[in-house]
Write a protein that holds these residues in place. Sequence first.
Motif, PDB file in Angstrom:
ATOM      1  N   ARG A 110      22.552  10.163  94.385  1.00 47.76           N
ATOM      2  CA  ARG A 110      24.014   9.328  94.852  1.00 47.76           C
ATOM      3  C   ARG A 110      23.206   8.395  95.864  1.00 47.76           C
ATOM      4  O   ARG A 110      22.466   8.615  96.973  1.00 47.76           O
ATOM      5  CB  ARG A 110      24.861  10.314  95.463  1.00 47.76           C
ATOM      6  N   THR A 141      23.462   3.787  97.208  1.00 49.90           N
ATOM      7  CA  THR A 141      23.635   2.407  97.222  1.00 49.90           C
ATOM      8  C   THR A 141      22.661   1.925  96.158  1.00 49.90           C
ATOM      9  O   THR A 141      22.878   0.414  96.035  1.00 49.90           O
ATOM     10  CB  THR A 141      23.636   1.683  98.575  1.00 49.90           C
ATOM     11  N   SER A 142      21.853   2.528  95.542  1.00 48.65           N
ATOM     12  CA  SER A 142      20.791   1.833  94.514  1.00 48.65           C
ATOM     13  C   SER A 142      21.332   1.595  93.282  1.00 48.65           C
ATOM     14  O   SER A 142      22.361   1.747  92.861  1.00 48.65           O
ATOM     15  CB  SER A 142      19.642   2.916  94.378  1.00 48.65           C
ATOM     16  N   THR A 143      20.701   0.445  92.789  1.00 48.99           N
ATOM     17  CA  THR A 143      21.234   0.138  91.220  1.00 48.99           C
ATOM     18  C   THR A 143      21.203   1.356  90.314  1.00 48.99           C
ATOM     19  O   THR A 143      22.117   1.276  89.580  1.00 48.99           O
ATOM     20  CB  THR A 143      20.125  -0.908  90.746  1.00 48.99           C
ATOM     21  N   LYS A 181      24.342   3.100  90.934  1.00 49.40           N
ATOM     22  CA  LYS A 181      25.329   2.152  90.453  1.00 49.40           C
ATOM     23  C   LYS A 181      25.526   2.573  88.844  1.00 49.40           C
ATOM     24  O   LYS A 181      26.741   2.554  88.311  1.00 49.40           O
ATOM     25  CB  LYS A 181      25.192   0.901  90.662  1.00 49.40           C
ATOM     26  N   GLU A 182      24.132   2.490  88.261  1.00 51.96           N
ATOM     27  CA  GLU A 182      24.378   2.765  86.730  1.00 51.96           C
ATOM     28  C   GLU A 182      24.872   4.075  86.507  1.00 51.96           C
ATOM     29  O   GLU A 182      25.655   4.288  85.412  1.00 51.96           O
ATOM     30  CB  GLU A 182      22.762   2.615  86.290  1.00 51.96           C
ATOM     31  N   ALA A 242      27.033   5.942  88.071  1.00 49.60           N
ATOM     32  CA  ALA A 242      28.570   5.955  88.388  1.00 49.60           C
ATOM     33  C   ALA A 242      29.147   5.032  87.143  1.00 49.60           C
ATOM     34  O   ALA A 242      30.108   5.595  86.617  1.00 49.60           O
ATOM     35  CB  ALA A 242      28.842   5.175  89.756  1.00 49.60           C
ATOM     36  N   TRP A 243      28.795   3.979  86.714  1.00 52.82           N
ATOM     37  CA  TRP A 243      29.238   3.444  85.412  1.00 52.82           C
ATOM     38  C   TRP A 243      29.017   4.198  84.465  1.00 52.82           C
ATOM     39  O   TRP A 243      30.178   4.220  83.532  1.00 52.82           O
ATOM     40  CB  TRP A 243      28.448   2.105  85.396  1.00 52.82           C
ATOM     41  N   ALA A 271      33.338   1.516  88.692  1.00 53.82           N
ATOM     42  CA  ALA A 271      32.392   2.201  89.510  1.00 53.82           C
ATOM     43  C   ALA A 271      32.661   1.110  90.479  1.00 53.82           C
ATOM     44  O   ALA A 271      32.667  -0.053  90.216  1.00 53.82           O
ATOM     45  CB  ALA A 271      31.191   2.494  89.036  1.00 53.82           C
ATOM     46  N   MET A 272      32.664   1.998  91.862  1.00 46.53           N
ATOM     47  CA  MET A 272      32.715   1.020  93.221  1.00 46.53           C
ATOM     48  C   MET A 272      32.159   1.569  94.200  1.00 46.53           C
ATOM     49  O   MET A 272      31.935   2.918  94.371  1.00 46.53           O
ATOM     50  CB  MET A 272      34.163   0.501  93.482  1.00 46.53           C
ATOM     51  N   GLN A 273      31.689   0.964  95.473  1.00 43.94           N
ATOM     52  CA  GLN A 273      31.347   1.439  96.462  1.00 43.94           C
ATOM     53  C   GLN A 273      32.386   1.714  97.419  1.00 43.94           C
ATOM     54  O   GLN A 273      33.521   0.651  97.659  1.00 43.94           O
ATOM     55  CB  GLN A 273      30.428   0.450  97.221  1.00 43.94           C
ATOM     56  N   TRP A 300      27.787   4.365  95.720  1.00 47.75           N
ATOM     57  CA  TRP A 300      28.625   4.164  94.482  1.00 47.75           C
ATOM     58  C   TRP A 300      29.419   5.212  94.153  1.00 47.75           C
ATOM     59  O   TRP A 300      28.832   6.466  94.161  1.00 47.75           O
ATOM     60  CB  TRP A 300      27.562   3.646  93.460  1.00 47.75           C
TER      61      TRP A 300
END
Lengths: 113, 667
Positions: free
Chosen positions: B379, B381-383, B386-387, B389-390, B443-445, B454
């Motif tokens: 978990r 803030t990385s890409t 993000k992926e 969470a999506w 997915a959002m921050q 994310w």
Amino acid sequence: MMRRRLASLLAVAVCTQMLASCTRIEPPTSPETGEAERRGQALVAVVQCFVDHNVLARSEAESHSWFENGKVQQTAALVDWASSHAETSFSGKTLQVWEDEATAGWPGWRCPL
Amino acid sequence: MGEFVGVDPENLKELTKRLEQLHELLARHSPLIQQKMQKWGSEVAVTSLPGLIAAALDDVRDMDARTTRAYELARQQGWSALGRAPGVLGLTSNRPPNVRLDWEATGQSGYQGERDAETLAAALAAKDPEDARIALLGLPESLRRHLADKDYQAAFWAGAGPLALRAARALYERAGSALFSAESVSVLRALGASLAAASQMRVGTGKDRRPLLPAATRATLTGSSDPWSVGMLVKYGPEGRSWDSRLLADLTRAMLDARAAGKTIWPPARGKLETDVDASRHQRLMAEYDAVGAVLQRAAENGMAARHVLGDPATGLKYARMLVSDSWHTPGYDASLYSSAYLDPVSRDAAPGYLEPPGKIDTSSSTAAFLKAAVSAERGTSTDAKESAWSVVHIAQATADFSKLHPQTVLPREIRHALIYTADRYLPDFAASASHEFTASIAMQRGEDAANPWAPVVRPAELEALFGQALQEPKEFGAYKGKMDGRISVAVAATIRDPSDQNYLREMGGLYGMIQRIQGDHHFAEEQLKDEQATRTQTAISIISGGFGALSFSNPLGPGTITQILVALAAPPLNAMFDTDFALQAFKSNADDFRAQVLHVEAPVLQGLILAGAINPPDDASWVKNGVVTRTAAMADWMSRHSDTRYSGKTFTEWVKEAQDAMRLQQ
């Protein structure tokens, strides 16, 4: 205690009315899904009420993606915002209390400010 | 062009061999040499030794390429390795003649790559697999030797790309129990390892930095007309982390698209399947050489590859829908073609298809592993986060879509467990969005702030579908509710300690209510519910005892910290030291009223208040062991005596009531 009972009775009455009147939209899979539906809509109305009466500064609302052209949008970002402000006090009551009241009275709830 | 020189192929071969031995010796003893030199206080610089050893390997490769070329030129001049010498019976080995070759050009390993590509082309063009096998005997060794050699890799894959991808189809055995001979497996392994190594190589610097395999070569890989053969290279290739995640992601998409388009993804049938034993054996072969499964497995091992596929906001949902499905099995066969056709022809004719195709073998374990990997990024803030969470968003949506299309169908167990894993890992996020309906999951921050991690924000209707599919058996409900009990304790503690305005207890309760409703729809029998309760207690205790030892609530907690802690508790180590016997024994013997009294939310709430430091249990309390509450009669007694005592602004009863209200368990 009395208030709680009254609120429950009111909720039951509203629920009954809701069941009769929501045949137009997609029927919820369970009463509780219906509750999430009502709570989602109630949240929008509550936050809109805050903005319209300057309880929540318009500039603050405008800094969020859930506020567009003066209207609060029922989006994921709004739910996220509500989650982190559940215990924040607005005009003497927490957002959680506002939301519970509006949900109990939904769809008849009106902004009391 | 360089300088042409005359060479004796055999001497060149010997030179190559000696260079290779020298390299091996240096590589093996390098650590010892460095250690001894340092120990003796030598001033000889040994730091350059690894570089020298690498250069020695380059020399071996160069000389090897020249040797290959020298022998080839000798053959072109009519030389044959075996021949008849005058006056000698049988065959003798002939020494090749001197030849002239371009020392510089042939010394580049790119040249060897081209030669090997040509060898592969010629071998695979052979109609007979036996001829192909013999022609390819030397290839694996050459591929292995050049694994880290960019020039070779670029030349080999530019020349061999499309052919190498069809190697499996050219090499498979037309009969016998194994689909590939040992030699063929060796070729496929070497090709897979080479492709994996090439996929990770980069050339150029700065802005010009790009993959060694050009876009055109990558396109041949993913656009192959023979996805099964490509899958075999991946199956026999190395573990997922040895591959470039982008290439594996592209391959996964290509395989899933091919499967959806009805292309051949299964191994070829060998001969006519005469009996249902043959047909059944072929199904087993299909499961063993399952190309899509092989690619999914490698992408799962890689992790990021799975997240690239499902975490793409534009295309992730499409692939999630393909994966969250009950179609992950071999096709089965039509029993009416075999002996069973003779058993009951009348009823078969009356109701065609009345027998399910038998022989279907479940292949969903790779699919499940892929789904799990897609949601498993750390978990943050990385890409990658993000992926991940999506991916969660897309998996939830795909599950809701599946349930809508197939209301009566339960997903395969392995896939359901991947859903449970997802629900567990993202429990606090799910709790935060479980009570309000809204337009679309994303997915959002959190707080729309780039500094926050994310998170998936999933619609309640989709969450309900996800839990509705994931949890089917009483024990599964028990385990999941146990995990929630553990989290409720944290939520109570967090409500006291966290300075943010999030109400974790209420959010957790909202989700709990959803689970409870879904369970209610199952109408489990009383006996089964006992199992559920036992599992739940054990799970809750293992979470609390396994997770809290390392946590400190003494420091002020910043916003989001509690979510982090809730996440950290997602996979608690089972603590074998903790004795659950007593609790289980107690409620087995005292049955209903004991359960009613203590097994709802009181214990998790009490646990949370202890964790937050709001309650300090007496030293002699038998119901606390290492800070963990045990559900006993003594605990129930203590609670009844302290129900009106205030802790952090509320009485114990009020705390419990709030939890119950949130869970909608009130009468």
